[in-house]
Design an enzyme around this catalytic site. Sequence first.
Site, PDB file in Angstrom:
ATOM      1  N   GLY A  23       0.793  -1.215   0.000  1.00  0.00           N
ATOM      2  CA  GLY A  23       0.000   0.000   0.000  1.00  0.00           C
ATOM      3  C   GLY A  23       0.825   1.264   0.000  1.00  0.00           C
ATOM      4  N   CYS A  24       0.208   2.363   0.447  1.00  0.00           N
ATOM      5  CA  CYS A  24       0.813   3.689   0.340  1.00  0.00           C
ATOM      6  C   CYS A  24       2.061   3.850   1.197  1.00  0.00           C
ATOM      7  CB  CYS A  24      -0.213   4.757   0.721  1.00  0.00           C
ATOM      8  SG  CYS A  24      -1.648   4.834  -0.381  1.00  0.00           S
ATOM      9  N   ASN A  25       2.215   3.049   2.233  1.00  0.00           N
ATOM     10  CA  ASN A  25       3.401   3.147   3.081  1.00  0.00           C
ATOM     11  C   ASN A  25       4.605   2.424   2.494  1.00  0.00           C
ATOM     12  OD1 ASN A  25       1.311   1.052   4.251  1.00  0.00           O
ATOM     13  ND2 ASN A  25       3.322   0.136   4.558  1.00  0.00           N
ATOM     14  N   ALA A  26       4.415   1.631   1.442  1.00  0.00           N
ATOM     15  CA  ALA A  26       5.434   0.678   0.986  1.00  0.00           C
ATOM     16  C   ALA A  26       6.721   1.320   0.504  1.00  0.00           C
ATOM     17  CB  ALA A  26       4.856  -0.188  -0.129  1.00  0.00           C
ATOM     18  N   MET A  41       2.106   6.597   5.190  1.00  0.00           N
ATOM     19  CA  MET A  41       1.123   5.848   5.974  1.00  0.00           C
ATOM     20  C   MET A  41       0.238   5.055   5.029  1.00  0.00           C
ATOM     21  SD  MET A  41       0.541   9.246   5.534  1.00  0.00           S
ATOM     22  CE  MET A  41       1.026  10.011   7.061  1.00  0.00           C
TER      23      MET A  41
END
Length: 388
Positions: A160-163, A375
């Site tokens: 996801g966006c934290n990756a 996050m």
Amino acid sequence: MTTTSTPPDARPAPAAVEPHGKHTLTPARIIGAGTAVTGNAYGQRELLDLFGITDPRTRSVFLNSAIERRFLTLPPRDDTGAFGTEPQGQLLAKHKRLALDMGARAVRRCLDDAGLALADIDHLCCVTTTGLLTPGVSAHLMRETGIRAGTSRMDVVGMGCNAGLNALNAVAAWATAHPGRVAVLLCVEACSAAYVMDGSMRTSVVNSLFGDGAAAIALSADPPDAAGPPSGGLPAVPGASAGPRLLGFASHLIDSAIDAMRYDWDDDQHKFSFYLDPDIPYVVGANAEQVVDRLLAGEGLRRTDIGHWLVHSGGKKVIDAVRVNLGLTRHDLRHTSGVLRDYGNLSSGSFLFSYERLVRERVVRAGDFGVLMTMGPGSTIETALVQW
């Protein structure tokens, strides 16, 4: 916010690794960055009109998102002129096509920025959540671009966006363990290949946010016998410029909110579908302080020592929640808000678009500290501390 950075020689030096008891390895440094998007930009009102969306609540979500435009690849039109439905197989094919196109351009721009060529890449890590390929994006990208077959590679899929920061942690460790060699991190998200159109408020919120984009950075670490102290000098890579050193990372998993952001199968649509809990911005904001303070404590720093903040452009409410809880100003998050305005939420690569804007602004001084923050699903907050 105007801050005064602690001079590099006034704080404890980062812990050094001494392989074989002989040499000291220095932290990896970012030596180049590049970004790319798909070919078509659409304003929020334009998208609403193109899809014939008249519902007042949906229009309000789009028009109050703090997003002015996004780069997207829309579905093909049918015989009536309406946008057709793309089954999951077509979406996966779209992901592959867009990811390889954007990814190749971002990597080449990154290498140009560092004064390097494809042949200089020793390690490649590709991050994506918007599609699944086996073999992964890294293998296909190597074949498409001609990156050396002996280049080591890694794919980070589905985080996801934290990756982007999860992967950066691993890539920085690789670069530190292989001084003088070049590692490239690519975050490539074809969000056009992850949409569901069902008219629900759940999907309306998601569909108002995300855009297509790719961002790449190159990393290298000084060899143990490089001249000068660890905090000075250029990486021993021909043509590379002095970017920030990666001093440390800190993570925080909010396990009570594990279902607040998820990408899972929708039986009704026969596709994967993304879900965002309306309360997630406040959950992230409430947990931001502890992970940032833990990150800084490892180097004996406080938030007032940080001159540059590069936060994931997750959405207007997310940015506001982080800003309020960390005591930051709108100026501190100007690049985060600017990327959201001009591109929407680019998932894993958003913070690197902000990084590129900061570098181009030419306001960073030697010795400045910066915090990177992302996050995403988990729910997770990832952070990194850098110093120029």
